[in-house]
Design a protein around this motif. Structure first.
Motif, short mmCIF file in Angstrom:
data_model
loop_
_atom_site.label_atom_id
_atom_site.label_comp_id
_atom_site.label_asym_id
_atom_site.label_seq_id
_atom_site.Cartn_x
_atom_site.Cartn_y
_atom_site.Cartn_z
N GLU A 199 0.82 -1.21 0.00
CA GLU A 199 0.00 0.00 0.00
C GLU A 199 0.85 1.26 0.00
N ILE A 200 2.02 1.20 0.61
CA ILE A 200 2.91 2.36 0.61
C ILE A 200 3.55 2.54 -0.76
N ARG A 201 3.91 1.43 -1.39
CA ARG A 201 4.45 1.53 -2.75
C ARG A 201 3.44 2.17 -3.70
N ILE A 202 2.19 1.73 -3.60
CA ILE A 202 1.14 2.29 -4.47
C ILE A 202 0.96 3.78 -4.18
N LEU A 203 0.95 4.15 -2.90
CA LEU A 203 0.82 5.55 -2.53
C LEU A 203 1.97 6.39 -3.09
N VAL A 204 3.19 5.89 -2.99
CA VAL A 204 4.35 6.60 -3.53
C VAL A 204 4.20 6.79 -5.03
N ILE A 205 3.80 5.75 -5.73
CA ILE A 205 3.62 5.84 -7.18
C ILE A 205 2.55 6.86 -7.53
N LEU A 206 1.41 6.81 -6.85
CA LEU A 206 0.32 7.74 -7.14
C LEU A 206 0.72 9.20 -6.88
N VAL A 207 1.38 9.44 -5.76
CA VAL A 207 1.81 10.81 -5.44
C VAL A 207 2.84 11.29 -6.45
N ASN A 208 3.76 10.43 -6.85
CA ASN A 208 4.76 10.82 -7.85
C ASN A 208 4.12 11.11 -9.21
N VAL A 209 3.18 10.28 -9.62
CA VAL A 209 2.48 10.52 -10.89
C VAL A 209 1.72 11.83 -10.83
N PHE A 210 1.02 12.08 -9.72
CA PHE A 210 0.29 13.34 -9.56
C PHE A 210 1.25 14.53 -9.63
N LEU A 227 1.66 19.95 -16.51
CA LEU A 227 0.53 20.83 -16.82
C LEU A 227 0.81 22.27 -16.39
N PHE A 228 1.51 22.45 -15.29
CA PHE A 228 1.87 23.79 -14.85
C PHE A 228 2.85 24.42 -15.84
N TYR A 229 3.82 23.64 -16.30
CA TYR A 229 4.80 24.14 -17.28
C TYR A 229 4.10 24.53 -18.58
N MET A 230 3.07 23.79 -18.97
CA MET A 230 2.32 24.08 -20.20
C MET A 230 1.26 25.16 -19.97
N LYS A 231 1.20 25.70 -18.76
CA LYS A 231 0.27 26.75 -18.38
C LYS A 231 -1.19 26.31 -18.53
N LYS A 232 -1.46 25.02 -18.27
CA LYS A 232 -2.82 24.48 -18.31
C LYS A 232 -3.49 24.55 -16.94
N ILE A 233 -2.67 24.61 -15.88
CA ILE A 233 -3.22 24.68 -14.52
C ILE A 233 -2.50 25.77 -13.75
N ARG A 234 -3.07 26.13 -12.65
CA ARG A 234 -2.46 27.12 -11.76
C ARG A 234 -1.38 26.44 -10.92
N PRO A 235 -0.59 27.17 -10.19
CA PRO A 235 0.50 26.56 -9.44
C PRO A 235 0.06 25.74 -8.21
N GLU A 236 -1.17 25.91 -7.75
CA GLU A 236 -1.60 25.21 -6.54
C GLU A 236 -1.53 23.68 -6.64
N PRO A 237 -2.02 23.05 -7.72
CA PRO A 237 -1.90 21.59 -7.81
C PRO A 237 -0.44 21.11 -7.80
N PHE A 238 0.42 21.88 -8.46
CA PHE A 238 1.84 21.54 -8.47
C PHE A 238 2.41 21.64 -7.05
N LEU A 239 2.07 22.71 -6.35
CA LEU A 239 2.54 22.86 -4.97
C LEU A 239 1.95 21.79 -4.05
N LEU A 240 0.69 21.44 -4.27
CA LEU A 240 0.06 20.39 -3.49
C LEU A 240 0.79 19.05 -3.69
N GLY A 241 1.09 18.71 -4.94
CA GLY A 241 1.81 17.47 -5.23
C GLY A 241 3.18 17.47 -4.58
N SER A 242 3.87 18.59 -4.64
CA SER A 242 5.20 18.68 -4.03
C SER A 242 5.11 18.56 -2.51
#
Length: 162
Positions: free
Chosen positions: A25-36, A43-58
């Motif tokens: 379950e931890i491996r799956i969580l790590v993979i999902l968070v990294n993919v997100f 998407l942030f680099y392509m200016k498709k989203i605001r910086p909040e999702p990128f900051l949330l993922g980080s």
């Protein structure tokens, strides 16, 4: 086979890290968070989203790493009196006997669900969350080899969670 040992704090914390990282379950969580985080960065680099999702993922990634790499292993080490004792373990074809100054416990081999080996320990699992760390620190190369053979005959090495 007989071995006397005590635990080294740094090695135990590293062994607990290996335990957490091997959990499915931890491996799956790590993979999902990294993919997100990667998708959000692209998407942030392509200016498709605001910086909040990128900051949330980080932030999620940093929080997760701090939790599994530092907080959980140190907390478990501090809460467990086991890691502060000195032990003698006796392994034979029928059972495992663990002794310390306060008493002993006998385990039949069938009580162990699986095992795996990390750089400093043999991790002997009773269930997905209950395990015993057997340090390699005082083992000779011959003892380690014999122990691997005994564990291979008596316990499945594959990780199976029920």
């Amino acid at each position: 086979m007989q071995l006397s040992f005590s635990y080294d704090r740094k090695k135990v914390i590293q062994g607990l890290r290996y335990h957490f990282i091997t959990r499915p379950e931890i491996r799956i969580l790590v993979i999902l968070v990294n993919v997100f985080a990667i998708v959000a960065a692209v998407l942030f680099y392509m200016k498709k989203i605001r910086p909040e999702p990128f900051l949330l993922g980080s932030c999620l990634w940093l929080l997760m790493m701090m939790t599994f790499w530092y907080i959980l292993p140190v907390t478990i080490y501090k809460r467990s009196a086991t890691f502060k004792d000195r032990f003698s373990i006796f392994l034979n074809e029928t059972n495992v006997r663990l002794e310390n100054g306060r008493g002993y416990v006998n385990w039949e081999w069938k009580q162990f669900a699986h095992y795996f080996e990390s750089p400093n320990f043999f991790h002997l699992y009773f269930s997905a969350r209950s395990f015993f760390l057997l340090p390699k620190e005082n083992m000779t190369a011959e003892f380690s080899h014999e122990l691997r053979g005994l564990l291979g005959r008596k316990i499945e090495k594959k990780v199976k969670y029920k």
